[in-house]
Design an enzyme around this catalytic site. Sequence first.
Site, PDB file in Angstrom:
ATOM      1  N   CYS A  26     -13.139   6.654  14.270  1.00 42.34           N
ATOM      2  CA  CYS A  26     -12.901   7.131  12.905  1.00 42.34           C
ATOM      3  C   CYS A  26     -11.433   7.533  12.764  1.00 42.34           C
ATOM      4  O   CYS A  26     -10.666   7.507  13.733  1.00 42.34           O
ATOM      5  CB  CYS A  26     -13.807   8.304  12.559  1.00 42.34           C
ATOM      6  SG  CYS A  26     -13.485   9.785  13.543  1.00 42.34           S
ATOM      7  N   CYS A  29     -10.011  10.224  15.041  1.00 39.27           N
ATOM      8  CA  CYS A  29      -9.641   9.763  16.385  1.00 39.27           C
ATOM      9  C   CYS A  29      -8.192   9.270  16.389  1.00 39.27           C
ATOM     10  O   CYS A  29      -7.403   9.601  17.281  1.00 39.27           O
ATOM     11  CB  CYS A  29     -10.558   8.630  16.839  1.00 39.27           C
ATOM     12  SG  CYS A  29     -12.290   9.073  17.003  1.00 39.27           S
ATOM     13  N   ASP A 448      21.027 -12.812  -7.009  1.00 36.89           N
ATOM     14  CA  ASP A 448      22.247 -13.485  -6.565  1.00 36.89           C
ATOM     15  C   ASP A 448      22.186 -14.928  -7.049  1.00 36.89           C
ATOM     16  O   ASP A 448      21.133 -15.566  -6.993  1.00 36.89           O
ATOM     17  CB  ASP A 448      22.340 -13.432  -5.039  1.00 36.89           C
ATOM     18  CG  ASP A 448      23.554 -14.174  -4.528  1.00 36.89           C
ATOM     19  OD1 ASP A 448      24.682 -13.773  -4.847  1.00 36.89           O
ATOM     20  OD2 ASP A 448      23.361 -15.180  -3.812  1.00 36.89           O
TER      21      ASP A 448
END
Length: 762
Positions: A26, A29, A448
């Site tokens: 989970c 953890c 550009d």
Amino acid sequence: MSTTATAPSSDPAVTEIELAIGGMTCASCAHRVERKLNKLDGVTATVNYATEKASVHAPGGIDPAALVAQVEAAGYTARLPVRRDARDTPDTPAGTDPTRPLRDRLVTSVALSVPVIAMAMVPAAQFTYWQWISLALAGPVVTWAAWPFHRAAWANLRHGAASMDTLISLGVSAAFGWSLYALLFGTAGTPGMVHGFSLLARDPDGGAGNIYLEVAAGVTTFILAGRYFEARSKRRAGAALRALLELGAKHVTVLRAGTEVRIPTDRLAVGDRFVVRPGEKIATDGVVEDGSSAVDASMLTGESVPVEVRPGDPVAGATVNSGGRLVVRAARVGADTQLAQMARLVEQAQNGKAAVQRLADRISGVFVPIVIALAVATLGFWLGTGTDTGAALTAAVAVLIIACPCALGLATPTALLVGTGRGAQLGILIKGPEVLESTRRVDTIVLDKTGTVTTGQMSLVDIHLDPSTDRAQALRLAGALENASEHPIAAAIARAARDRHTTLPEVTDFTNTEGLGVHGTVDGHAVLVGRPALLEQWSQPLTPELTAARTAAEQQGRTAVAVAWDGRARAVLVVSDTVKPTSAEAVTRLRRLGLTPMLLTGDNAAAATAVAEEVGIDADAVIAEVLPADKAEVVKNLQAQGRVVAMVGDGVNDAAALAQADLGLAMGTGTDVAIEASDLTLVRGDLRAASDAIRLARRTLATIKANLFWAFAYNVAALPLAAAGLLNPMIAGAAMAASSAFVVANSLTLRRFAPGTVRGSS
């Protein structure tokens, strides 16, 4: 799952290491492993629950074994880094399913739990001694099927920690333990015992005569189902990256002393010449030496139209030769190829965390202890109000089961996993979750000109002729003379002539007059090609009509080349850096996303304005005659005006501006420096990919926010219901599994993202 050493950090004193973490169940953890690693001096770690990986920035001299030991000290496993490139075999052998052990437990649990739940819910099915049959069926579910939860809970307990498994193990054990007590020491074991089923935690017939075996078995089954479908969904979410890693050719035909030899691709070296037949994948990045063909690069760039290649053109590994036989010289192999770099960028992006997810992780880190305290308080409250022990215990179990932080931990990683994977399929590389936050705020996009809006390659766009001159002859003579020159303008004219004429005549007496042009003899004609001043030196000035054509071309920012032969001016050839055919459509799409496009270039104002007009950019949004070193300053000035700026570029001189911008997008056809400085990389040189990239990033961010909202809302709404005794623990288990399934399913909708026309701002 394998481990990977990532690209080295720009700081030589810092090493970047990626570890595969095992045993996490989970988000709490992941938070604990992350916190444990960060306790080491100089270490900064990010742990991703969905990808089960830790991205660690550590001092250069650190022993990786120390990182592994730190993870193991937290009660989890880790593997040392191993270098991987796009030619490596997949982590999981073909035909094997890493989710099979979980599936086996789930199937067994379903088979045994269904009768237990049915007997508990339907009083008519409660025959004599049914409760003992339920005990026999529920026993293997609570012990063997739920063993992963109990094992993880025990491991956490030994390290003084708690996780989602602690909640599940406590809840299941409490329900099963109370049932055993009621059967052995209460009245539940009496032959012919019958009790009803309630969706609420409290039962009016409660007491020592009630058993909760259906809760213990049902919760285990629902949570195993949630885990299994979560694992399957996470695997589906990562399918795009796995497919990317497996794209490369496995074998290649190399030329050795004129002989074709078939070898594994991993034995290919830079400089080797190899053969690519029609239908075969190109083994690695290289340059075509012989042959011409159409190459399908859709798997790398997302561009469906094959690209024509000829000698001297670069090709990328994993693309498919659709036409003739090619001989290619290897330029990059292994981890240096474009495919490997793409895979590495995608993996690194998936290891990151958005700011909103970091908040969720912090909450998950303290969530489990709070829930345990809330469950104890719930038990105490109901016992204190005189409620029977069974009903009080059931309410506490419901609190333990409903409050899983799993959905919080999955909210960002699964969406990022799917979004970056889908982007890779479309030729869009997102560098990390931080980029997603930027795309929502951007209001101005600076383009550009050269190589981004235009092709970046000079080409012949028009020919103006003296009335008595043949067009084909003018192009043939000028092209033959310019073919002997290396100037970019000369190359454009020669290329146009070769496209029209299969062969060009030989040139004699070729002379290059610096700064003016060239002259020589072609097919017996004395030919001049260059500036009008060159023709005037030879007393062959332009006619008034040709002079007018030259003036008009130069006012549009184009280059006019004069051509004369046999004593008089004959033609004016107009050469220009042409606008990409998709640029105008791309600008329209960017406007629909709510962005203001601007054109930035070092060219003169006339040339810039002409390009801007052609693609639909306003004249007052053109910034021309900007030195390369000043491009970043232009972006900074726009930011000082309160604008949030995105920048699209492809060259070395764009790198500083890309880094300065709030969001940098590099065209993949550009330089490595520009790509490194950007936040998003567009693998194909099509400006429309910029709008697709912004749309995908925005949609991924929206999916993350939706996931987190529902994950939080679920817990906020469900916990009070459970504590109030309004939720049966079995229903709580189903709801908890459904929350995780929803988050993953919502993330998987990103797989359907399609490039195309933007219908409105987003």
